[in-house]
Each structure stands twice: as structure tokens, then as C-alpha cells.
Design a protein around this motif. Sequence first.
Motif, short mmCIF file in Angstrom:
data_model
loop_
_atom_site.label_atom_id
_atom_site.label_comp_id
_atom_site.label_asym_id
_atom_site.label_seq_id
_atom_site.Cartn_x
_atom_site.Cartn_y
_atom_site.Cartn_z
N ALA A 185 0.83 -1.21 0.00
CA ALA A 185 0.00 0.00 0.00
C ALA A 185 0.86 1.26 0.00
N ILE A 186 1.97 1.21 0.69
CA ILE A 186 2.86 2.37 0.75
C ILE A 186 3.48 2.63 -0.63
N TRP A 187 3.88 1.55 -1.31
CA TRP A 187 4.42 1.69 -2.67
C TRP A 187 3.35 2.20 -3.64
N SER A 188 2.12 1.69 -3.50
CA SER A 188 1.08 1.98 -4.50
C SER A 188 0.26 3.23 -4.20
N VAL A 189 0.25 3.71 -2.94
CA VAL A 189 -0.56 4.89 -2.58
C VAL A 189 0.29 6.03 -2.03
N ILE A 190 1.07 5.75 -0.99
CA ILE A 190 1.83 6.81 -0.31
C ILE A 190 2.83 7.47 -1.23
N VAL A 191 3.61 6.67 -1.96
CA VAL A 191 4.65 7.23 -2.84
C VAL A 191 4.05 8.08 -3.96
N PRO A 192 3.03 7.58 -4.69
CA PRO A 192 2.44 8.43 -5.75
C PRO A 192 1.88 9.75 -5.24
N VAL A 193 1.26 9.75 -4.06
CA VAL A 193 0.69 10.98 -3.52
C VAL A 193 1.81 11.95 -3.10
N ALA A 194 2.91 11.40 -2.59
CA ALA A 194 4.03 12.24 -2.15
C ALA A 194 4.67 13.00 -3.31
N ILE A 195 4.72 12.38 -4.48
CA ILE A 195 5.43 12.98 -5.62
C ILE A 195 4.85 14.34 -6.02
N PRO A 196 3.54 14.46 -6.33
CA PRO A 196 3.04 15.80 -6.69
C PRO A 196 3.15 16.80 -5.54
N LEU A 197 2.95 16.34 -4.30
CA LEU A 197 3.09 17.25 -3.16
C LEU A 197 4.45 17.92 -3.13
N LEU A 198 5.50 17.16 -3.50
CA LEU A 198 6.85 17.72 -3.49
C LEU A 198 7.15 18.58 -4.70
N LEU A 199 6.30 18.50 -5.72
CA LEU A 199 6.54 19.28 -6.93
C LEU A 199 5.79 20.62 -6.93
N PHE A 200 4.87 20.82 -5.99
CA PHE A 200 4.03 22.02 -5.99
C PHE A 200 4.83 23.31 -5.91
#
Length: 409
Positions: free
Chosen positions: A66-81
Motif C-alpha cells: 500500500a505504501i508503494w502503491s498509494v503513499i509514494v504516488p501521492v508524495a510525488i506531486p506534493l513535493l513538486l508544488f
Amino acid sequence: MGESLIQPNDTITLWGIIIVWASISIYLEQRYSWASKVSGAIIALIGAIVLSNTGIIPTESSVYDAIWSVIVPVAIPLLLFHVNFKKIWQESGKLLIMFFISSVGTVAGTIISFFLLKDHIPYLEKIGAIISGSYIGGGVNFAAMSAKYDTPGEMVSATVVADNLMMAVYFVILMLIPATAFFRKRFNTPHIEEVERGIGSNEEGKTLAEGFWKRKDISLKDIALSVGTAFLLVIVSFKVAEFIGQAIPSGENVSTILNILNGLLGDKYLMLTTITFIMLALFPRYFESINGSQEIGTFLIYIFFVVIGIPASIPLIINNAPLLLVFVFIIVMINMVISLTFGKLFKYNLEDVLVASNANIGGPTTAAAMAIAKGWKNLVGPILVVGTFGYIIGNYIGTLLGFWFSSMM
């Protein structure tokens, strides 16, 4: 290994341990100078290795998936804002060349390691093909190449463990290099210096990490917009990538151009990065107005750091195939030497060399995670884009090496 103290289906406890340890890692990094120098990412990773190797937590669980499939994808755009949009494009071209140089290091390392150990490790011609593909594009290529080559399950499992352990160790090495005076004297380090300048005016006694992550104003609306926008971008991007991946044919009987298009446009992480970039360009004021996205995204990435270390089962690799660890160690070290040597010759920044090598061995997500942890925010977007090319070229290079190695066995 035998059963762990905490069972794989005890999800609430596993989530709790992972999040608590990620929180402790951040606290230690910001509270103590020794931890700040080591970095919270390494503390998170090493703690996870200890927890899994002492039998406290299992090496596999749906929580980690779940961390690979949900947490990581959500983190990526947050860090690009809040990244500097102009610098993204300036850095991408330089990083792409460095990434290809690092890929040459992987190929050279695989060839040398194969000839040294081909008489000692069974099925090494197939394992060599799998690992070379993986150490150019990351875990996505490992799965693809494993399916392509008919290798006994126990050998694939042992290779996975060796790969995970080596990746964890190499991640630690890459995180420590920027803090070493030897490398700081010999390379330009603009991103490191930018972080250090940013905290120079903070109160005396604060650690590097605490100074960088100083307190900011944040409202409930900021949290809602940050998380809500990130999830929306993930949903749209993944659905678009899935649609394109199904619409463009791929496989052995399809042209190379269509395979490349499928690999590029059908890749969910590249699509996520691309759509986020487009939104940043179209609505800059909206994203600039959101506070807290970098902090939320970084906390999620620290959860990911814990999960990276969990599968690194030392007893399993010692019992099953210790020479496989030697095999991947040689490849990774040659990759590092070639990356640093040619990076120095071509006057690359140290940060560019390290994230490019990381993107080779671990894939774009681990490279982006490293850039986030170090505060190199303008490298996050570029390395996500550049690292995705490894997904495409990795399989082709792995296949070519597999044919060559097989002709010698």
C-alpha cells in the motif's frame, strides 16, 4: 526466516510501527547534530533493517504494498508544488546525459561481475540479464525481466533479497557522500550550498535539518488543498496512463517505436510528473498559495524510507546465495566509480551524479526520495522524468546482455 513477532495481516500494528519510526527518525534528525549529519532517511532505513532482521516485523505485507502503491504516488506531486519550474527544464538535459553515463557503469559492472562469477553461481546468464535491466530502470524492470527469463523461483527470490539489501546499503552510501569533505572539495555542490545558505540565518544551535524545515504558517485549508489536489492528480494521471497503455500495443511482435511510446506514455509515474508539470504551468498562483505541501510530502517519503529497508533480509541471503550479494555489490560499486569519475571529468555537480546513480540502481522514486531528504528540491522533478527513461532502455540492454551471456554458457 521463521515467523515474525508481528504477523503480516496485523495491519494496524505494522502501519503504527512504520509511521512511529518515520516520526522518530525526523525528530532525531532535527534534535541531534549526529543524526542530522547521518540524516533521518538513513536512520529510518537502518531501523527498518533491524526490525525485519530481528524478526519483529515480517519482510512482506500488504501494508508495504500500500505504501508503494498509494503513499509514494501521492508524495510525488506534493513535493513538486513549489519547485522552481524554470530550473526543472534546465536540470533535465544535464541529468539525462549523466543518467546515460551511469547506465554505462551498470553495463560495465554487470559484464565484469558475470565473468568473475559465472562458474560459481547457477543461472547467472539469466540473473545477469535481470539485474542489468533492474540497475538501469529499477524494480519495474526487475519484474519485467524476471517474467521474460525462465529462472527457478528460489534463485529469483534470492536475487530479490540480494538486490534489496544492496539497494539499502547503497542508499546509505549515497546519502553519506555529500557530507564527506573529500567529495565536497572535488565537486561543485550548488544544491547543498543552497540548503546551507537557506538555514544560515537561523538561530544558533539548530541542526541543519531543523533549520531547513523551520516552522511555517499552515491552515486546515492548506492541508485539504494539498492532499486533495495531490490525490486528484494521481487519479487522473494513473487513469490516463492506463488508457494509453492499453490503447498503444506493445510486446515482442510490435515495432520498437510503439514499444517505446507505450513505455513512455503508459508509465503512470511519468504521466503523473508530466500532468503535475502542466498544472504548475497553467495555475502557478494556485500552487504558490498552498502552504505545507512540501512538509506533508516529505513525511510521506520518510514512511517510504522505512519500507525500503524492510525486505533486506540478511539471514536469508547468507543462507541461500551469499555470492549473489557479491555479484550485485561489484555491479553497484563499478556503477558508482564510473559515475563519479566521469561526473568529475565532465564537471557535473555532485548532486547530479548521486541522484543519477541512484535512479539507475533504485529507480526514479528512490532517487527523488533522496533529493527530497537532502533538500535538493529542484532536482526532484528532473530526476523523476529522467529516471523513467531507464524503464525503457533497461529492458533492451538487459535482453542484449542476456543473449550474449547465454552464448557463453
